[in-house]
Design an enzyme around this catalytic site. Sequence first.
Site, mmCIF file in Angstrom:
data_model
loop_
_atom_site.group_PDB
_atom_site.id
_atom_site.type_symbol
_atom_site.label_atom_id
_atom_site.label_comp_id
_atom_site.label_asym_id
_atom_site.label_seq_id
_atom_site.Cartn_x
_atom_site.Cartn_y
_atom_site.Cartn_z
ATOM 1 N N ASN A 215 -48.413 -27.149 12.099
ATOM 2 C CA ASN A 215 -47.225 -25.176 12.359
ATOM 3 C C ASN A 215 -46.109 -25.206 11.910
ATOM 4 O O ASN A 215 -45.280 -25.914 12.804
ATOM 5 C CB ASN A 215 -47.791 -24.631 14.009
ATOM 6 C CG ASN A 215 -47.571 -23.630 14.202
ATOM 7 O OD1 ASN A 215 -47.077 -22.780 13.185
ATOM 8 N ND2 ASN A 215 -47.370 -23.608 15.053
ATOM 9 N N TRP A 216 -46.018 -24.670 11.109
ATOM 10 C CA TRP A 216 -44.846 -24.561 10.221
ATOM 11 C C TRP A 216 -43.579 -23.632 10.717
ATOM 12 O O TRP A 216 -42.185 -23.923 10.468
ATOM 13 C CB TRP A 216 -44.704 -24.021 8.991
ATOM 14 C CG TRP A 216 -45.842 -25.727 7.713
ATOM 15 C CD1 TRP A 216 -45.897 -27.159 8.602
ATOM 16 C CD2 TRP A 216 -45.127 -26.038 6.818
ATOM 17 N NE1 TRP A 216 -45.818 -27.956 7.441
ATOM 18 C CE2 TRP A 216 -45.203 -26.980 5.964
ATOM 19 C CE3 TRP A 216 -45.306 -24.790 5.323
ATOM 20 C CZ2 TRP A 216 -45.838 -28.011 4.599
ATOM 21 C CZ3 TRP A 216 -45.615 -25.199 4.009
ATOM 22 C CH2 TRP A 216 -45.478 -26.647 4.009
ATOM 23 N N LYS A 217 -44.025 -23.062 11.920
ATOM 24 C CA LYS A 217 -42.974 -21.558 12.575
ATOM 25 C C LYS A 217 -42.646 -21.807 11.126
ATOM 26 O O LYS A 217 -43.078 -20.850 9.961
ATOM 27 C CB LYS A 217 -42.591 -22.781 13.405
ATOM 28 C CG LYS A 217 -43.068 -23.572 14.757
ATOM 29 C CD LYS A 217 -43.091 -23.909 15.303
ATOM 30 C CE LYS A 217 -44.048 -24.507 16.442
ATOM 31 N NZ LYS A 217 -43.302 -24.774 17.843
ATOM 32 N N GLU B 80 -51.457 -26.042 24.741
ATOM 33 C CA GLU B 80 -50.327 -25.731 24.288
ATOM 34 C C GLU B 80 -49.540 -26.382 25.845
ATOM 35 O O GLU B 80 -49.285 -24.888 25.567
ATOM 36 C CB GLU B 80 -49.806 -25.610 23.341
ATOM 37 C CG GLU B 80 -50.433 -25.555 21.504
ATOM 38 C CD GLU B 80 -49.510 -25.596 20.834
ATOM 39 O OE1 GLU B 80 -49.549 -25.768 19.852
ATOM 40 O OE2 GLU B 80 -48.756 -24.636 20.476
ATOM 41 N N SER C 96 -45.910 -31.786 21.469
ATOM 42 C CA SER C 96 -44.638 -32.983 20.570
ATOM 43 C C SER C 96 -45.908 -33.764 20.107
ATOM 44 O O SER C 96 -45.327 -35.137 20.521
ATOM 45 C CB SER C 96 -43.449 -33.095 21.745
ATOM 46 O OG SER C 96 -43.079 -32.623 22.423
ATOM 47 N N GLY D 275 -42.327 -28.616 21.221
ATOM 48 C CA GLY D 275 -40.749 -28.908 20.969
ATOM 49 C C GLY D 275 -39.154 -29.317 21.777
ATOM 50 O O GLY D 275 -38.348 -29.127 21.473
ATOM 51 N N HIS E 52 -50.237 -18.127 19.826
ATOM 52 C CA HIS E 52 -49.630 -19.142 20.429
ATOM 53 C C HIS E 52 -47.875 -18.936 21.381
ATOM 54 O O HIS E 52 -47.593 -17.471 21.323
ATOM 55 C CB HIS E 52 -48.082 -19.113 18.811
ATOM 56 C CG HIS E 52 -47.261 -20.555 18.853
ATOM 57 N ND1 HIS E 52 -46.921 -20.870 19.942
ATOM 58 C CD2 HIS E 52 -48.529 -21.644 18.846
ATOM 59 C CE1 HIS E 52 -46.066 -21.689 19.134
ATOM 60 N NE2 HIS E 52 -47.237 -22.697 18.798
ATOM 61 N N GLU F 214 -44.644 -19.156 21.590
ATOM 62 C CA GLU F 214 -43.768 -18.286 21.170
ATOM 63 C C GLU F 214 -43.638 -16.751 20.319
ATOM 64 O O GLU F 214 -43.447 -15.862 20.925
ATOM 65 C CB GLU F 214 -43.068 -19.260 19.886
ATOM 66 C CG GLU F 214 -42.559 -20.151 20.032
ATOM 67 C CD GLU F 214 -42.936 -21.048 19.204
ATOM 68 O OE1 GLU F 214 -43.028 -21.217 18.019
ATOM 69 O OE2 GLU F 214 -41.917 -22.601 19.317
ATOM 70 N N GLY G 53 -46.300 -29.153 15.811
ATOM 71 C CA GLY G 53 -45.353 -27.785 14.803
ATOM 72 C C GLY G 53 -44.199 -28.752 14.326
ATOM 73 O O GLY G 53 -44.297 -29.840 13.085
ATOM 74 N N GLY G 54 -43.513 -29.610 15.051
ATOM 75 C CA GLY G 54 -42.049 -30.069 13.809
ATOM 76 C C GLY G 54 -42.689 -31.716 13.114
ATOM 77 O O GLY G 54 -42.013 -31.641 12.246
HETATM 78 P P1 PGA Z 1 -44.357 -29.242 18.675
HETATM 79 O O1 PGA Z 1 -44.824 -27.946 18.148
HETATM 80 O O2 PGA Z 1 -45.198 -30.502 17.433
HETATM 81 O O3 PGA Z 1 -42.500 -28.843 17.388
HETATM 82 O O4 PGA Z 1 -44.409 -29.561 19.425
HETATM 83 C C1 PGA Z 1 -46.390 -27.251 18.750
HETATM 84 C C2 PGA Z 1 -46.430 -26.060 18.431
HETATM 85 O O5 PGA Z 1 -45.692 -24.754 19.048
HETATM 86 O O6 PGA Z 1 -47.887 -25.635 18.189
#
Ligand code: PGA
Length: 248
Positions: free
Chosen positions: A9-11, A166, A212, A172, A94, A96, A233-234
């Site tokens: 997930n590149w956001k 999640e 994470s 993050g 998600h 966010e 994500g990251g």
């Molecule tokens: P993260 O994000 O791996 O950077 O914690 C995961 C996500 O939000 O899908």
Amino acid sequence: MRVPFIAGNWKMFKNRAEAREFAEEFKKLYKDTDVQTAICAPFTDLETLVEAFAGTDIKVGAQNVHFADEGAYTGEVSVAMLEDIGVDFCIVGHSERRQYFAETDETVNLKLKKLLTGAIRPIMCVGESLDERDAGSAFDRVKSQLQLGLADIDAKDTARIVIAYEPIWAIGTGRTATPEQAEEMCAFIRNTLIELYDEDTADEMIIQYGGSVKPANATDIMNMDEIDGALVGGASLKAKDFMEIIDF
Ligand code: PGA
């Protein structure tokens, strides 16, 4: 047998040139594995990635979609528009989007239903906040997200839905749920799916853990019985790290 599924997930990261660069590097590193892989990218990168990954097993996903066919919804993108680009997956709900963009269990439900009319597979995110975990209501929260998000969705369609657990406190933050905590909730999700549907239906569904995930913890997480994949994500922004996770 459920095929493990690890999605990035590149956001809101990477322009087209950066997406192309990632794709070229990732294709070089990519080894055929038993794991299904996808990158969920910003809308502006989708076409670039679909072109770059054509002829490979690497799939492409969006991070959001609108539930209407079309209309006066400034800034939104429809399911048909994503299908037109050739996207395979779409993240829905998600945390966010729930936190910053007023996504609710009701809009998650509408989006899932719309996606299920076509070929794009939804990745439905659920998860509790730190306050909810500390208050002992994590399981209730996730259960209600599943009940409301999956309302009126037929058992015959559910195998196409991927559930991503999640916990918000692990996204993050560098603070991963322990593999046991993640497993406990993913098992609870599977049991809830049995209650909502039946054992065969629940057995078919892919349940990912996200929060994470990185090369150093991917093996422990992926080795858990009830965890079928990861939403990353990251660590999905670097081709080498993402490949190491897939190659857990
Ligand atoms: P993260 O994000 O791996 O950077 O914690 C995961 C996500 O939000 O899908």
